[in-house]
Design a protein around this motif. Structure first.
Motif, PDB file in Angstrom:
ATOM      1  N   GLY A   8      31.024-128.334  39.807  1.00  0.00           N
ATOM      2  CA  GLY A   8      30.136-127.798  40.830  1.00  0.00           C
ATOM      3  C   GLY A   8      29.127-126.826  40.250  1.00  0.00           C
ATOM      4  O   GLY A   8      28.999-126.663  39.030  1.00  0.00           O
ATOM      5  N   LEU A   9      28.402-126.147  41.160  1.00  0.00           N
ATOM      6  CA  LEU A   9      27.387-125.191  40.732  1.00  0.00           C
ATOM      7  C   LEU A   9      28.028-123.918  40.209  1.00  0.00           C
ATOM      8  O   LEU A   9      29.047-123.456  40.736  1.00  0.00           O
ATOM      9  N   ILE A  10      27.385-123.349  39.176  1.00  0.00           N
ATOM     10  CA  ILE A  10      27.858-122.086  38.620  1.00  0.00           C
ATOM     11  C   ILE A  10      26.747-121.055  38.770  1.00  0.00           C
ATOM     12  O   ILE A  10      25.634-121.237  38.258  1.00  0.00           O
ATOM     13  N   PHE A  11      27.057-119.999  39.510  1.00  0.00           N
ATOM     14  CA  PHE A  11      26.118-118.900  39.728  1.00  0.00           C
ATOM     15  C   PHE A  11      26.499-117.721  38.839  1.00  0.00           C
ATOM     16  O   PHE A  11      27.685-117.416  38.680  1.00  0.00           O
ATOM     17  N   THR A  12      25.509-117.049  38.314  1.00  0.00           N
ATOM     18  CA  THR A  12      25.797-115.740  37.745  1.00  0.00           C
ATOM     19  C   THR A  12      25.978-114.777  38.905  1.00  0.00           C
ATOM     20  O   THR A  12      25.456-115.007  40.003  1.00  0.00           O
ATOM     21  N   ASP A  13      26.710-113.710  38.689  1.00  0.00           N
ATOM     22  CA  ASP A  13      26.619-112.609  39.639  1.00  0.00           C
ATOM     23  C   ASP A  13      25.232-112.004  39.467  1.00  0.00           C
ATOM     24  O   ASP A  13      24.482-112.376  38.545  1.00  0.00           O
ATOM     25  N   ALA A  14      24.857-111.084  40.327  1.00  0.00           N
ATOM     26  CA  ALA A  14      23.489-110.555  40.305  1.00  0.00           C
ATOM     27  C   ALA A  14      23.131-110.028  38.918  1.00  0.00           C
ATOM     28  O   ALA A  14      23.841-109.200  38.345  1.00  0.00           O
ATOM     29  N   LEU A  15      22.034-110.509  38.383  1.00  0.00           N
ATOM     30  CA  LEU A  15      21.605-110.111  37.038  1.00  0.00           C
ATOM     31  C   LEU A  15      20.975-108.725  37.017  1.00  0.00           C
ATOM     32  O   LEU A  15      20.617-108.227  35.953  1.00  0.00           O
ATOM     33  N   THR A  16      20.849-108.107  38.188  1.00  0.00           N
ATOM     34  CA  THR A  16      20.363-106.733  38.257  1.00  0.00           C
ATOM     35  C   THR A  16      21.494-105.721  38.131  1.00  0.00           C
ATOM     36  O   THR A  16      21.243-104.524  38.020  1.00  0.00           O
ATOM     37  N   MET A  17      22.740-106.196  38.151  1.00  0.00           N
ATOM     38  CA  MET A  17      23.880-105.283  38.079  1.00  0.00           C
ATOM     39  C   MET A  17      23.981-104.676  36.688  1.00  0.00           C
ATOM     40  O   MET A  17      23.734-105.335  35.682  1.00  0.00           O
ATOM     41  N   LYS A  18      24.374-103.414  36.654  1.00  0.00           N
ATOM     42  CA  LYS A  18      24.412-102.681  35.385  1.00  0.00           C
ATOM     43  C   LYS A  18      25.367-103.310  34.381  1.00  0.00           C
ATOM     44  O   LYS A  18      25.191-103.165  33.170  1.00  0.00           O
ATOM     45  N   GLY A  19      26.371-104.020  34.880  1.00  0.00           N
ATOM     46  CA  GLY A  19      27.333-104.636  33.983  1.00  0.00           C
ATOM     47  C   GLY A  19      26.711-105.631  33.026  1.00  0.00           C
ATOM     48  O   GLY A  19      27.252-105.920  31.964  1.00  0.00           O
ATOM     49  N   VAL A  20      25.549-106.174  33.394  1.00  0.00           N
ATOM     50  CA  VAL A  20      24.847-107.103  32.514  1.00  0.00           C
ATOM     51  C   VAL A  20      23.431-106.619  32.196  1.00  0.00           C
ATOM     52  O   VAL A  20      22.916-106.830  31.102  1.00  0.00           O
ATOM     53  N   ALA A  21      22.793-105.945  33.158  1.00  0.00           N
ATOM     54  CA  ALA A  21      21.405-105.535  32.971  1.00  0.00           C
ATOM     55  C   ALA A  21      21.255-104.530  31.835  1.00  0.00           C
ATOM     56  O   ALA A  21      20.209-104.472  31.168  1.00  0.00           O
ATOM     57  N   ASP A  22      22.295-103.723  31.591  1.00  0.00           N
ATOM     58  CA  ASP A  22      22.232-102.721  30.532  1.00  0.00           C
ATOM     59  C   ASP A  22      22.800-103.219  29.213  1.00  0.00           C
ATOM     60  O   ASP A  22      22.973-102.447  28.272  1.00  0.00           O
ATOM     61  N   PHE A  23      23.147-104.506  29.181  1.00  0.00           N
ATOM     62  CA  PHE A  23      23.727-105.050  27.949  1.00  0.00           C
ATOM     63  C   PHE A  23      22.704-104.987  26.809  1.00  0.00           C
ATOM     64  O   PHE A  23      21.557-105.420  26.956  1.00  0.00           O
ATOM     65  N   VAL A  24      23.107-104.434  25.682  1.00  0.00           N
ATOM     66  CA  VAL A  24      22.227-104.259  24.533  1.00  0.00           C
ATOM     67  C   VAL A  24      22.814-104.968  23.333  1.00  0.00           C
ATOM     68  O   VAL A  24      23.993-104.843  23.031  1.00  0.00           O
ATOM     69  N   LYS A  25      21.970-105.724  22.639  1.00  0.00           N
ATOM     70  CA  LYS A  25      22.410-106.415  21.427  1.00  0.00           C
ATOM     71  C   LYS A  25      21.247-106.403  20.436  1.00  0.00           C
ATOM     72  O   LYS A  25      20.103-106.657  20.813  1.00  0.00           O
ATOM     73  N   PRO A  26      21.499-106.091  19.177  1.00  0.00           N
ATOM     74  CA  PRO A  26      20.401-105.996  18.197  1.00  0.00           C
ATOM     75  C   PRO A  26      19.583-107.266  18.107  1.00  0.00           C
ATOM     76  O   PRO A  26      18.370-107.238  18.052  1.00  0.00           O
TER      77      PRO A  26
END
Length: 985
Positions: free
Chosen positions: A293-311
């Motif tokens: 079936g369809l796979i949704f991300t949770d809201a991409l504005t959430m800090k759990g992902v929006a603040d993700f930092v990678k070099p």
């Protein structure tokens, strides 16, 4: 040969199609038509338009015109595939949705977070119970029905995807974001309830979305604010967190929402969000669990992902992944189909397009996601899109059947978590002196008001604990309600230290029932329950939850709920003491007992007409069916020119209803005991009549009004001054004096010796010349005389002790002026012929007044609710509140017409339906029905066949009893009765 080959090819194709359909939950029944539509739409899209389909952006229906235009720009320029609506209102959302759909060349897929209903985001919409509440319910069919009705709401508003059910298993009581949104801590219970909710929604064409994958139930932080970490090993996650997904996928789950979590045991890269992890999204969800079936991300504005930092990411030095749409690309590469609430749609589309152009994304990969989205659009009917109609929209989203279901759900959920002394449900009300104390955020008014319907309950409050404890010394049972905000499932639930201190101190000195109106985790605060006799968990603080909890405490319905979570050492998941009903009246809406609310509301117009036409100043009206009160309203005021409106706890002089609520039940009780029988002669039970013309009368004949007794004797005439026609000084004093203690009105006391004159007058009175039916009050003077002689106690005391107290009929009494304020008593007349004053709180009937207000035929005051309890006891063949008052066969004896062939319509004491055209009923009741009416405008009727109780109380005699009885002449009471029967479905 060619035909055989064609048949074989068709057979193989059919098998292949069937296999494909069973594995993909997005396939419609019309697979061929769906495939053609999907292919045609897909092939017409440019690369960026295809990528645009991957985006679902957030929209607020209460946002500004500028924001609306911004969204329209995204639809037209970026060709986004969907909308997820947030805060606003239903009509505004419907109108906005029509505008947005019209702006899109490909119909938009509409989603909402509506876990417990559209009210999660919208005003003016219905709220079903939270998942934690549903988790306490044993019957999954009720959860499926909830999903169905929730889905119907979504569909009505043009919502195709509901991001529910939450399948997180809440094993962490301190979880700040899931909590009440979870069905509980037991994986099997969570799975069963989630499955039922999913099936219900999908059965009406609304697609579901299990969340938050791989499991947000044991987190101590909120992914809206940070990246929570799940520390469990693979085995634990596989056996607990992934368990519901595995089961739901097999049953056709439409979509999954992937959470922003750090799960080291599944994703080796430190601090890497699960929503961006190919291992978690593709390897586990898509491949190992086989989800198509369809796979949704949770809201991409959430800090759990929006603040993700990678070099570095995808070979590009970016510092923060949130720069230039990198998160969107990462989410897509991980295996997600829909980017939910991207921070920058245009940059995200460009970034994914760039990756496609350089070969990092294959055409097959892009096609997989976009076609899944288009499959979903076809499945929900977007190939034949129609705008949302706004006519009756709010009404359609707040249906009576939704309220009916909510009540059922709360009844099934409320849990008796502790009851070591078997206190619940409360029995023996005659021994109970009950106090109510409120703790928490509000005073629990609906709870308290409902408690008062069942028994004598007083609200006790004080800001000083010592004073409160002192006040509570007068009570042997204390109900403590702990009320927390019901605004949303995230609100606080803990006891304060002060509240705990007060609770422990109250429990130390009193028998306590603690009822908590919040999530069960509040019980974690209890260091000890040693002194708390009973604990009831009601899960929510809604008005219905409070009312149903009060009903459960008094045994109006059985307790069936079980705790969906553990809460400390005293309360374990699955706990729940099952309790039987005591068959006390419950309170609900008409639809739950097979009646129509709209038709029943016809009663309002009839009653209001009676008020407007001054047939009576005020009315109390009650209707019950199948043991449930479904209509309980008041009309008018105490007087025509007054300001005091009628309230449910006001009391009325019920006049002749006294016969069936006081004298008759006491007589039936004696018949039960074999002390008298219907064939007992008057001379046998009262030797006083042994040498009278009434000696051979039987109880059966007297109470069937077939004993030649005169209808009425105006006893008071003989006590009036022959010149002034006012009370004679021979018989009356204006103040209490020795020998003049019988109070018949304020400042009017009758000679006590006249009490002996009344039975003598009756004894010496001539009989009617012909044996025929003639209604007479005199039989009840006689039966009262017998009952008081037998018990050597006044009738009012015997009635209280034998019936009213244990029935919880605490508004039913003789001589209310002694204990009740006149503000709660409807006046019955301005007397200008006997007492020459306003009669209020004193019995209207003159003969009863001359007996000190206590007559066998009149004198009782009551409210509609109490009369309904007594009539329901009769309807239940003598059983009510766990007490067997009368034998069924005794009820049947007295509810029998023994002289019908003599044109007598009466049973023994009870009135019965008319045999001809005219009579006491609408003519639409069963012949097994029974009841009575009273001179002051009162009426009570019970119908065993339809299980209906109908009570009408009025003071139509105010200000003058000499006025025409317009209630009777215009058939007001029986017209209402007819409306009741017409409302039966």
């Amino acid at each position: 040969m060619r035909n055989v080959l064609y048949s074989l090819i068709f057979f193989i194709f059919s098998i292949s199609l069937s296999a494909q359909q069973s594995g993909n939950p997005l396939l419609a029944k019309d697979v061929n038509g769906q495939k053609q539509w999907v292919d045609s739409v897909y092939n017409a899209l440019t690369l960026k338009e295809k990528i645009g389909q991957l985006y679902m952006v957030q929209v607020f229906s209460d946002q500004s015109e500028a924001n609306k235009n911004k969204i329209i720009g995204l639809i037209k320029d970026q060709k986004i595939g969907g909308i997820i609506y947030s805060k606003g209102g239903p009509v505004r959302q419907a109108k906005l949705n029509n505008v947005l759909q019209a702006a899109s060349q490909t119909p938009l897929l509409i989603g909402m977070d509506a876990e417990w209903g559209l009210s999660m985001r919208l005003d003016s919409t219905f709220s079903f119970p939270w998942n934690m509440t549903l988790g306490a319910i044993k019957d999954p069919k009720l959860i499926e029905q909830t999903g169905r009705q929730l889905g119907e709401h979504s569909k009505r508003l043009g919502v195709h995807f509901n991001f529910a059910p939450v399948v997180d298993i809440n094993t962490n009581p301190k979880n700040p974001i899931i909590g009440n949104r979870s069905f509980g801590e037991d994986r099997d219970n969570v799975t069963e309830k989630a499955m039922a909710l999913m099936k219900g929604m999908q059965s009406v064409g609304v697609l579901s979305s299990a969340k938050h994958f791989p499991g947000h139930g044991d987190t101590a932080s909120d992914s809206h604010k940070t990246l929570p970490t799940i520390t469990f090993n693979k085995k634990r996650i596989d056996s607990i967190e992934l368990y519901p997904y595995r089961k739901l996928i097999k049953e056709g789950l439409s979509s999954v929402m992937v959470a922003h979590l750090s799960v080291p045991s599944l994703e080796a890269r430190d601090g890497y969000p699960s929503s961006l992890s190919k291992t978690i999204v593709t390897d586990i969800l898509k491949e190992r669990l086989g989800f198509k079936g369809l796979i949704f991300t949770d809201a991409l504005t959430m800090k759990g992902v929006a603040d993700f930092v990678k070099p570095t990411f995808d070979g590009v030095n970016s510092g923060s992944v949130n720069v230039g749409g990198e998160i969107d690309l990462a989410a897509f590469l991980a295996g997600n189909d829909v980017m939910l609430m991207s921070e920058d749609v245009e940059k995200g589309i460009n970034k994914i397009a760039e990756a496609y152009e350089r070969g990092a994304i294959t055409d097959e990969r892009l096609q997989l996601s976009v076609k899944k989205i288009l499959l979903a659009k076809y499945k929900v009917g977007l190939n034949k899109y129609e705008p949302i109609g706004t006519a009756n929209l709010v009404e359609d989203l707040n249906r009576i059947k939704d309220y009916a279901l909510y009540e059922t759900l709360m009844e099934q959920a409320i849990t008796v978590a502790h009851d070591d002394k078997k206190l619940l449900p409360l029995r023996h009300l005659e021994t109970k002196n009950i106090a109510y104390v409120s703790l928490g955020d509000d005073d629990g008014t609906p709870f308290y008001e409902e408690l008062k319907k069942y028994g004598k309950v007083h609200k006790i409050e004080d800001n000083n604990l010592d004073v409160l404890i002192e006040k509570l010394q007068n009570y042997n049972t204390v109900i403590v309600g702990f009320h927390k905000s019901n605004d949303n499932p995230w609100k606080g639930y803990e006891f304060t230290n002060k509240e705990l201190t007060w609770l422990y101190e109250i429990a130390r000195t009193n028998t306590v029932i603690l009822n908590i109106f919040t999530r069960p985790y509040a019980l974690l605060d209890l260091e000890s329950i040693t002194n708390i006799e009973s604990v009831v968990v009601s899960y929510q603080n809604s008005k219905v939850a409070q009312e149903k909890s009060a009903q459960l405490i008094f045994g109006a319905f059985p307790a069936k709920g079980t705790l969906p979570v553990s809460a400390g050492p005293y309360f374990t998941v699955g706990d729940g003491i099952q309790k039987n009903s005591l068959n006390r009246l419950a309170y609900t809406i008409p639809e739950r007992v097979g009646m129509n609310s709209e038709k029943l509301n016809k009663i309002d117009a009839i009653a209001q007409y009676a008020i407007d036409q001054k047939m009576t100043p005020g009315i109390q009206l009650l209707v019950a069916r199948k043991g449930k009160v479904i209509y309980n309203k008041n009309f008018g005021k105490h007087t025509y020119d007054g300001t005091k409106v009628v309230e449910s706890d006001d009391i009325y002089d019920i006049a002749s209803l006294t016969k069936i609520v006081a004298t008759l039940p006491l007589l039936m009780e004696l018949e039960d005991q074999g002390i008298v029988s219907l064939d007992s002669k008057l001379s046998d039970i009262l030797p006083y009549y042994k040498h009278s013309n009434k000696k051979n009368m039987t109880i059966k004949k007297m109470l069937s009004h077939y004993a030649q007794l005169k209808p009425w004797i105006p006893f008071y005439y003989a006590t009036l001054d022959s010149v002034t026609n006012k009370p004679s000084s021979k018989y009356y004093r204006t103040s209490r004096k020795p020998g003049f203690t019988t109070e018949i009105a304020p400042n009017l006391f009758m000679r006590d010796s006249y009490q002996d004159s009344i039975p003598k007058i009756i004894k010496d009175t001539e009989l009617l010349s012909h044996l025929r039916y003639r209604y007479s009050d005199l039989a009840y003077y006689i039966i009262k005389q017998y009952i008081e002689k037998h018990y050597d106690r006044p009738l009012n005391e015997v009635a209280q002790d034998h019936f009213y107290k244990s029935l919880g009929a605490n508004h039913t009494l003789y001589n209310p002026y002694k204990t009740i304020s006149n503000t709660k008593i409807a006046p019955t007349e301005v007397d200008d012929y006997y007492r020459f004053q306003k009669v209020q709180g004193y019995v209207h009937d003159m003969g009863a007044a001359m007996q000190g207000g206590v007559g066998g035929h009149a004198g009782v005051f009551s409210n509609a609710n109490d009369i309904a309890k007594i009539m329901q006891m009769y309807l239940q063949k003598g059983y009510y509140g766990g007490v067997r008052y009368l034998k069924p066969e005794t009820i049947d004896k007295f509810n029998t017409c023994y002289f019908c062939e003599k044109n007598v319509r009466r049973g023994v004491g009870f009135d019965k339906p008319q045999l001809g055209e005219e009579g006491p009923t609408c003519g639409c009741v069963s012949m097994t029905s029974f009841g009575h009416s009273g001179f002051t405008g009162t009426y009570a009727w019970a119908d065993p066949d339809e299980e209906i109780v109908y009570v009408f109380l009025a003071n139509r005699t105010y200000p003058s009893s000499k006025a025409k009885n317009m209630l009777l002449r215009e058939d007001i009471r029986t017209d209402i009765q007819k409306a009741i029967y017409e409302a039966i479905n």
